[in-house]
Design a protein around this motif. Structure first.
Motif, PDB file in Angstrom:
ATOM      1  N   GLN B 110     -70.823   3.958  24.821  1.00  0.00           N
ATOM      2  CA  GLN B 110     -71.581   4.897  24.995  1.00  0.00           C
ATOM      3  C   GLN B 110     -70.924   6.433  23.903  1.00  0.00           C
ATOM      4  O   GLN B 110     -71.356   6.882  24.106  1.00  0.00           O
ATOM      5  N   TYR B 111     -69.834   5.299  23.900  1.00  0.00           N
ATOM      6  CA  TYR B 111     -68.933   6.862  22.793  1.00  0.00           C
ATOM      7  C   TYR B 111     -69.880   7.163  21.010  1.00  0.00           C
ATOM      8  O   TYR B 111     -70.816   6.399  21.418  1.00  0.00           O
ATOM      9  N   PRO B 112     -69.778   8.117  21.333  1.00  0.00           N
ATOM     10  CA  PRO B 112     -68.916   9.809  21.478  1.00  0.00           C
ATOM     11  C   PRO B 112     -69.954   9.925  22.734  1.00  0.00           C
ATOM     12  O   PRO B 112     -70.900   9.753  22.734  1.00  0.00           O
ATOM     13  N   LEU B 113     -69.589  11.045  23.777  1.00  0.00           N
ATOM     14  CA  LEU B 113     -70.127  11.448  24.777  1.00  0.00           C
ATOM     15  C   LEU B 113     -71.118  12.713  24.560  1.00  0.00           C
ATOM     16  O   LEU B 113     -71.772  13.523  24.302  1.00  0.00           O
ATOM     17  N   ARG B 114     -69.793  13.246  23.300  1.00  0.00           N
ATOM     18  CA  ARG B 114     -70.465  14.443  22.800  1.00  0.00           C
ATOM     19  C   ARG B 114     -70.277  14.965  21.056  1.00  0.00           C
ATOM     20  O   ARG B 114     -69.176  14.076  21.110  1.00  0.00           O
ATOM     21  N   GLY B 115     -70.748  14.764  20.508  1.00  0.00           N
ATOM     22  CA  GLY B 115     -71.240  15.374  19.003  1.00  0.00           C
ATOM     23  C   GLY B 115     -71.625  14.017  18.664  1.00  0.00           C
ATOM     24  O   GLY B 115     -71.703  13.079  19.495  1.00  0.00           O
ATOM     25  N   ASN B 116     -71.233  13.540  17.045  1.00  0.00           N
ATOM     26  CA  ASN B 116     -71.800  12.623  16.801  1.00  0.00           C
ATOM     27  C   ASN B 116     -70.647  11.661  15.744  1.00  0.00           C
ATOM     28  O   ASN B 116     -70.099  12.154  14.843  1.00  0.00           O
ATOM     29  N   VAL B 117     -71.183  10.625  15.451  1.00  0.00           N
ATOM     30  CA  VAL B 117     -69.904   9.825  14.229  1.00  0.00           C
ATOM     31  C   VAL B 117     -71.351   9.441  13.124  1.00  0.00           C
ATOM     32  O   VAL B 117     -72.026   9.008  13.867  1.00  0.00           O
ATOM     33  N   ARG B 118     -70.365  10.587  12.162  1.00  0.00           N
ATOM     34  CA  ARG B 118     -71.068  10.264  11.405  1.00  0.00           C
ATOM     35  C   ARG B 118     -70.359   9.016  10.070  1.00  0.00           C
ATOM     36  O   ARG B 118     -69.166   8.926  10.105  1.00  0.00           O
ATOM     37  N   ILE B 119     -71.452   8.377   9.898  1.00  0.00           N
ATOM     38  CA  ILE B 119     -70.623   6.904   8.316  1.00  0.00           C
ATOM     39  C   ILE B 119     -71.816   7.166   7.045  1.00  0.00           C
ATOM     40  O   ILE B 119     -72.835   7.665   7.300  1.00  0.00           O
ATOM     41  N   SER B 120     -71.656   6.530   5.982  1.00  0.00           N
ATOM     42  CA  SER B 120     -72.123   6.015   4.329  1.00  0.00           C
ATOM     43  C   SER B 120     -71.973   5.178   3.904  1.00  0.00           C
ATOM     44  O   SER B 120     -70.618   4.061   5.052  1.00  0.00           O
ATOM     45  N   GLU B 121     -72.889   4.378   3.483  1.00  0.00           N
ATOM     46  CA  GLU B 121     -72.893   3.452   3.249  1.00  0.00           C
ATOM     47  C   GLU B 121     -71.921   3.559   1.476  1.00  0.00           C
ATOM     48  O   GLU B 121     -71.181   2.131   1.687  1.00  0.00           O
ATOM     49  N   LYS B 122     -71.395   3.956   0.932  1.00  0.00           N
ATOM     50  CA  LYS B 122     -70.322   4.688  -0.119  1.00  0.00           C
ATOM     51  C   LYS B 122     -69.655   5.305   0.298  1.00  0.00           C
ATOM     52  O   LYS B 122     -70.115   5.569   1.006  1.00  0.00           O
ATOM     53  N   ALA B 130     -74.716   8.050  12.866  1.00  0.00           N
ATOM     54  CA  ALA B 130     -74.221   6.553  13.475  1.00  0.00           C
ATOM     55  C   ALA B 130     -74.766   6.705  15.033  1.00  0.00           C
ATOM     56  O   ALA B 130     -74.684   7.032  16.276  1.00  0.00           O
ATOM     57  N   ASN B 131     -76.330   6.180  14.662  1.00  0.00           N
ATOM     58  CA  ASN B 131     -76.869   5.847  17.181  1.00  0.00           C
ATOM     59  C   ASN B 131     -76.288   4.749  17.584  1.00  0.00           C
ATOM     60  O   ASN B 131     -76.473   4.108  18.383  1.00  0.00           O
ATOM     61  N   SER B 132     -75.220   4.071  16.971  1.00  0.00           N
ATOM     62  CA  SER B 132     -74.009   2.881  17.516  1.00  0.00           C
ATOM     63  C   SER B 132     -72.865   3.410  17.861  1.00  0.00           C
ATOM     64  O   SER B 132     -72.324   3.120  16.324  1.00  0.00           O
ATOM     65  N   ILE B 133     -72.681   1.900  17.777  1.00  0.00           N
ATOM     66  CA  ILE B 133     -70.675   1.823  17.451  1.00  0.00           C
ATOM     67  C   ILE B 133     -70.993   0.297  16.510  1.00  0.00           C
ATOM     68  O   ILE B 133     -72.232  -0.376  16.893  1.00  0.00           O
ATOM     69  N   PRO B 134     -70.297  -0.047  16.129  1.00  0.00           N
ATOM     70  CA  PRO B 134     -69.899  -1.023  15.263  1.00  0.00           C
ATOM     71  C   PRO B 134     -69.718  -2.747  15.881  1.00  0.00           C
ATOM     72  O   PRO B 134     -69.599  -2.754  17.419  1.00  0.00           O
ATOM     73  N   ASP B 135     -70.762  -3.367  15.885  1.00  0.00           N
ATOM     74  CA  ASP B 135     -70.943  -4.553  16.834  1.00  0.00           C
ATOM     75  C   ASP B 135     -69.239  -6.004  16.272  1.00  0.00           C
ATOM     76  O   ASP B 135     -68.375  -4.431  15.948  1.00  0.00           O
ATOM     77  N   ILE B 136     -69.618  -6.535  17.326  1.00  0.00           N
ATOM     78  CA  ILE B 136     -67.981  -6.648  17.991  1.00  0.00           C
ATOM     79  C   ILE B 136     -67.316  -7.514  15.772  1.00  0.00           C
ATOM     80  O   ILE B 136     -65.938  -7.980  15.809  1.00  0.00           O
ATOM     81  N   ASN B 137     -68.121  -7.585  15.218  1.00  0.00           N
ATOM     82  CA  ASN B 137     -67.958  -8.476  14.152  1.00  0.00           C
ATOM     83  C   ASN B 137     -67.368  -7.570  12.614  1.00  0.00           C
ATOM     84  O   ASN B 137     -66.954  -8.407  12.064  1.00  0.00           O
ATOM     85  N   SER B 138     -68.709  -6.355  13.036  1.00  0.00           N
ATOM     86  CA  SER B 138     -68.055  -5.556  12.110  1.00  0.00           C
ATOM     87  C   SER B 138     -66.374  -4.613  12.253  1.00  0.00           C
ATOM     88  O   SER B 138     -66.786  -3.901  13.666  1.00  0.00           O
TER      89      SER B 138
END
Ligand code: ADP
Ligand code: MG
Lengths: 233, 829
Positions: B110-122, B130-138
């Motif tokens: 469920q993280y984060p409950l407020r705000g968003n995590v932002r990621i990039s490819e490079k 990011a719409n989800s959290i990392p899967d268990i392998n990454s």
């Protein structure tokens, strides 16, 4: 213009004048087909029962309102062809008023009230002139007073001073004694007729009072919006 | 029953003839403005709070040194609250042949409950949410860490006993700025993957957090319930202790918005007062008639009260409707700015609108009502037989109590309330006196002016009392409008200064003394200004005035906490520009006497210490005692390294220390970190950008809210002016007709009206400029903690604004009078 009098100038010409207003019950004719001519220096009494249309006719003659049909010439100018501001200008130059309820401007003192028409005509020495005429009417001690400090008779005197101040060619008075007691009323009227004679003003007087009407040299009777009698014809 | 029928019939008649329309309009405009402003501020402040909550990634955060007990989570879900778990700990990670210290942040889905995590490819590529959290392998890895490890997205990284694929560059997580606890750059991973790393065992330094979010009342209840269950090592934090900086901005914003709401109430109150007065005056004839026909006093009062109630109800209904419609259209306009995340407003504004109308209406109408019931039946015969007017004292007392009552219900802050009320009374009084004086002066003047001006000024003089009251009303309205723009200006300027292009966006911490020269060289290489190295000494306080800090009592809980925690101290013989001495004096630059210390104001207050007290710190095995020499205010918005305790140099110079510095870096300069972190691996970089951005966004929202609310307040102001002028419309209509019967042109009538309004507007504008300057000077300092600055432009704005506003509303209100046919003079009265 029909029947032109030989040497007197026509001040007011009323031609086929009607006034129709819309009421909840449909069109209502207040004045129908009125005709008469007033020449310079005449004094005309307009009489009739309450609701006969006297005030309405007065308003039309002074250009305060517009006729539904017909023509009104004041000093040869056709009021029915003019817009409101043009009519106001004609009034400022040619017309004086005396009302039943005096209608002084409450925020102005007596002197300022009398100065008003003079200033509207851009008269230079308005103040001195106004002062003079107030003195003539015995209001010397009252010039700085405001309307609410004056008695009814005094108010009407100021109103008369105001009406004559700009030396109008025609003076309209709508039941000028209606709000005064008999004696004061007579007094006021005497003053008015005197000024009228002196200044050669044309006088149109609306009144209930038969005695007052008889002092005029002509009487026009209205009934239910029609002219039923004109002592001139 | 009879009275109700009677009142209803009268009410319908008045509706038809349009007599009550202005009063209804005043009430509904007041209620409308009030509810719209209420709705709006409600929504915006909820949205701002949420924004602040972003810094926690939740509304509430419970931190603990032990795993979070199941029942805390269950209690949350029982209350319909969302929750998420995080575990944070430092560890060394490996990639290829490189190692680096990292902060692992393991989170549940469920993280984060407020705000968003932002990621990039490079590493410097486009970032996205990011719409989800990392899967268990990454895992998602911070850019600084990638540079240090010399790896990129797609490579593998070892954490404990497990290998992970680097799924993305972690650019931003909402809670990254909490404290300086997580100094090392972070890695975001799935909490389910923690087991595989084998890193969590007995004695490992893990920070467990439970994040909770949901409706405000449930959050409050949850906090209460949890306080009973908390273990020793657990601590609840909400947005109020998340960040000094954002708090300051939010507090100011909320104070400003609630003040604006108060101002709309004051303005509305004036508008209602004026039209109620007129309404009552016009009722006199019919009351006299009722009485002459045998109605009893009681019946009259009853009927009038019923009528007022009906008027009030209609007004409130229309007002709420208006408020709702306006608010909805503005909200949809704003939706883009708030990224579709504008929360639903509460129903409180409706209640306030209702209360406002039903407290203010009787408050203002009561004295006139009493006057009405005393109307003599003689008035049927003599128009001028006015009843004895109600005592000005009673009028004032009822009106002020009504406003006071309403405001107290709304703000519940007696201090603020008394400032506003006393301010309003003093200003009204002053305005009234000056207004009367001005009127006398004007009447002297008018002999020398043209006919239009003479008539205009004469009008002011004739309505002496009314004109003075109008000047008071205009003046008060303008005062609050000006005050609003003063404060708005001050607030906006204050905030803009906070965040200019020179505001630092990075802190470098943990710089060793011998590394300073090297860091300066790298800065030179990248053309970055020479940094100011601020010494930082870690210490614990042991004694205050020779009393053990553990057993001592403190005025505030925060004081106790501050005295007992590990503290960051610094020393300097010059005062930092973002600091201001409020008590005592700074020591001379070459000071060498007994050690001195300067304490930040709020810390001094909360710990209950003052100038002359001694503080003893335990620094690297030694006790250092210093005397408090002065108390300091800190502008936390400066983004400079700032400290609660600053010592004289001679006190700490020889203690072990590290250095801290702040710097401003543009996007294209971020290579400097690669170089810096490779050369000096122990230096940590703290990115301030998220906080700066947060504050910037809050400021944007607040400024917008302020502009909108400002427009509403203006509208309320115009209503006041309108009702003031409109209350004289009957006389004006007649006089305009009379003037034109006497031969005055329309344009001249208009000119004389405008000359009257100009005089009133300029007078009120001048008085308002003076009044609002005085108020602003009082309020900015006390409420907003801002520097008051005299502003000539605003004065001119006041004068010009007053003139234009009064003329405009005056024109609006008297337009019909100019148009009224001159034939009216022949119809008596
Ligand atoms: N605008 C109007 N609408 C409807 N009726 C009117 C209007 N003006 C005047 N009247 C009616 O016309 C009649 C004549 O009015 P007025 O000229 O005032 O009479 P007088 O002055 O002779 O007493 C009255 O019955 C009055 O009610
Ligand atoms: Mg009449």
């Amino acid at each position: 213009m029909s029947n032109i009098a030989p040497n007197k100038k026509n001040v007011l010409v009323i031609e086929n004048v009607s006034k129709v207003v819309t009421s909840p019950e449909g069109p209502l004719t207040i004045l129908s087909n009125i005709n008469f001519i007033v020449t310079q220096g005449e004094s005309v009494a307009i009489v009739g029962a309450s609701g006969a249309g006297k005030s309405t006719l007065l308003g039309l003659m002074a250009g305060l309102d517009i006729a539904s049909s017909g023509h009104i010439f004041l000093n040869d100018q056709d009021l029915t062809e003019m817009d409101e501001d043009q009519r106001a200008e004609v009034r400022a130059k040619n017309v004086g008023f005396v009302f039943q309820s005096f209608h002084l401007i409450p925020s102005l003192n007596a002197l300022e009230n009398v100065m008003l028409p003079l200033e509207l005509n851009n008269k230079k020495s308005a103040k001195r002139y106004a002062q003079n005429i107030l003195n003539q009417l015995g209001l010397k001690a009252r010039v700085q007073h405001y309307p609410h400090q004056l008695s009814g008779g005094e108010k009407q005197r100021v109103a008369i001073a105001r009406a004559f101040a700009a030396e109008p060619t025609i003076l309209f008075a709508d039941e000028p004694t209606g709000n005064l007691d008999t004696r004061t009323g007579e007094n006021i009227m005497n003053t008015m007729f005197e000024l009228n004679r002196n200044k050669q003003t044309t006088l149109i007087l609306v009144t209930h009072d038969a005695k007052l009407a008889s002092k005029c040299n002509r009487e026009i009777v209205l009934d239910a919006g029609s002219l039923i009698k004109d002592s001139n014809t | 029953m009879n009275a109700i029928k009677f009142a209803a019939r009268a009410f319908i008649r008045q509706l038809k003839s349009g007599e009550v329309l202005v009063l209804i309009a005043a009430i509904s405009l007041a209620v409308g403005a009030l509810t719209a402003v209420g709705f709006l501020t409600d929504r915006i402040s909820i949205s701002i709070e949420r924004q602040a909550n972003e810094l926690l990634a939740a509304d509430l955060r419970i931190r603990s040194a032990e795993a979070i007990p199941e029942d805390w989570i269950k209690t949350a879900s029982d209350m319909d609250l969302d929750s998420a778990l995080t575990q944070t700990f430092p560890t060394v990670v490996y990639a290829q042949d490189n190692t680096a210290l990292a902060t692992i942040k393991a989170v549940s889905t469920q993280y984060p409950l407020r705000g968003n995590v932002r990621i990039s490819e490079k590493q410097y590529g486009d970032e996205y949410i990011a719409n989800s959290i990392p899967d268990i392998n990454s895992v998602w890895v911070d850019g600084a860490l990638l540079s240090r490890l010399q790896v990129k997205v797609g490579d593998s990284i070892s954490i404990g006993n497990a290998d992970f694929k680097i799924g993305a560059v972690l650019r931003y997580r909402p809670d990254q700025a909490i404290g300086f606890a997580s100094l090392a750059p972070s890695i975001l991973m799935n909490i389910s993957a923690i087991v595989s790393t084998d890193l969590i065992n007995e004695g490992s330094r893990v920070n467990y957090s439970l994040l909770v979010a949901g409706e405000e009342p449930s959050i409050e209840k949850y906090t209460k319930d949890l306080e009973g269950m908390l273990t020793d090592s657990a601590r609840i934090s909400d947005r109020t202790d998340s960040n000094e900086r954002t708090n300051q901005a939010i507090n100011r914003a909320q104070q400003f918005l609630s003040m604006t709401a108060i101002i709309s109430i004051l303005l509305s109150a004036i508008a209602i007062a004026m039209s109620a007065r007129r309404f009552m005056r016009r009722r006199m004839d019919s009351v006299a008639l009722m009485k002459s026909l045998g109605a009893k006093k009681q019946f009259v009062v009853y009927v009038m009260t019923l009528q007022l109630t009906m008027i009030g109800l209609v007004g409130v209904f229309l007002g709420c409707l208006m408020g709702f419609v306006v608010e909805n259209s503005i909200s949809s306009m704003l939706a883009s700015l708030f990224a579709g995340d504008l929360p639903e407003p509460s129903l409180r504004p409706l209640k306030i609108g209702f209360l406002a109308a039903f407290i203010l209406l009787p408050g203002f109408a009561l004295p006139s009502l009493m006057q009405l019931s005393a109307t003599s039946p003689l008035r049927v015969l003599r128009k001028d037989s006015l009843p004895i007017p109600p005592s000005q004292f009673i009028v004032a007392v009822t009106a002020i109590s009504a406003i006071g009552l309403l405001l107290y219900y709304l703000i519940g802050d007696a201090y603020l309330l008394s400032i506003i009320l006393i301010g309003a009374i003093v200003i009204s009084g002053a305005l009234y006196l000056v207004g009367r004086l001005l009127i006398v002066l004007l009447s002297q003047l008018r002999g020398n002016l043209g006919v239009s001006w003479r008539y205009g000024l004469a009008n002011i003089a004739r309505r002496g009392r009314e004109s003075a009251i109008q000047i008071v009303a205009f003046g008060l309205g303008l005062t609050v409008l000006l005050l609003l723009s003063f404060i708005r200006n001050d607030l906006l300027i204050g905030w803009q200064e906070t965040l200019n292009e020179n505001t630092p966006n990075y802190f470098l911490i943990n710089i060793q003394p011998k590394e300073r020269a090297g860091v300066t060289n790298i800065f030179d290489e990248f053309d970055i200004a020479k940094p100011d190295f601020v010494p930082l000494v870690r210490a614990r306080m042991s004694l205050i005035n020779n009393e053990d800090v553990k057993s001592r009592s403190y005025p505030e809980e925060r004081g106790q906490w501050m005295a007992n925690r590990e503290a960051n101290l610094t020393w300097s013989n010059t005062i930092n520009a973002s600091n201001k001495i409020v008590e005592g004096e700074w020591w001379p630059e070459n000071y060498s006497g007994t050690p001195l210390v300067s304490v930040e104001e709020s810390a001094a207050i909360d710990m209950g210490v003052t100038i002359g007290d001694t503080l003893t710190f335990f620094v690297a095995g030694e006790n250092v005692q210093a005397t408090i020499a002065n108390i300091r205010q800190v502008d936390w918005n400066s983004f400079q390294p700032n400290f609660f305790m600053v010592f004289s140099s001679n006190a700490l110079e020889s203690s072990p220390m590290t250095f801290i510095t702040s710097l401003r870096l543009n996007n294209d300069q971020s290579d400097v970190f690669n170089k810096l972190l490779v050369s000096y691996p122990t230096i940590s970089v703290v990115d301030l950008e998220p906080i700066v951005q947060q504050i910037q966004q809050i400021i944007d929202k607040v400024s917008l809210a302020i502009q909108i609310v400002f427009i509403f307040t203006m509208a309320a102001g115009v209503t006041v002016l309108f009702s003031a002028v409109h209350s004289t419309i009957d006389e004006r209509r007649f006089e305009s007709a009379l003037l034109r019967a006497l031969g005055m042109k329309k344009s001249m009538v208009l000119l004389s009206l405008l000359s009257e309004f100009s005089a009133i507007g300029l007078a009120a504008g001048l008085l308002a400029a003076i009044g609002s300057s005085i108020l602003a000077w009082q309020i900015t300092d006390r409420l907003f903690d801002l520097q008051y600055a005299f502003n000539l432009f605003l004065w001119l704005q006041g004068l010009f604004g007053g003139w234009v506003l009064v003329c405009f509303s005056g024109y609006l209100a008297t337009r019909v009078a100019i148009k009224s046919s001159p034939i009216g003079v022949l119809r008596n009265n």
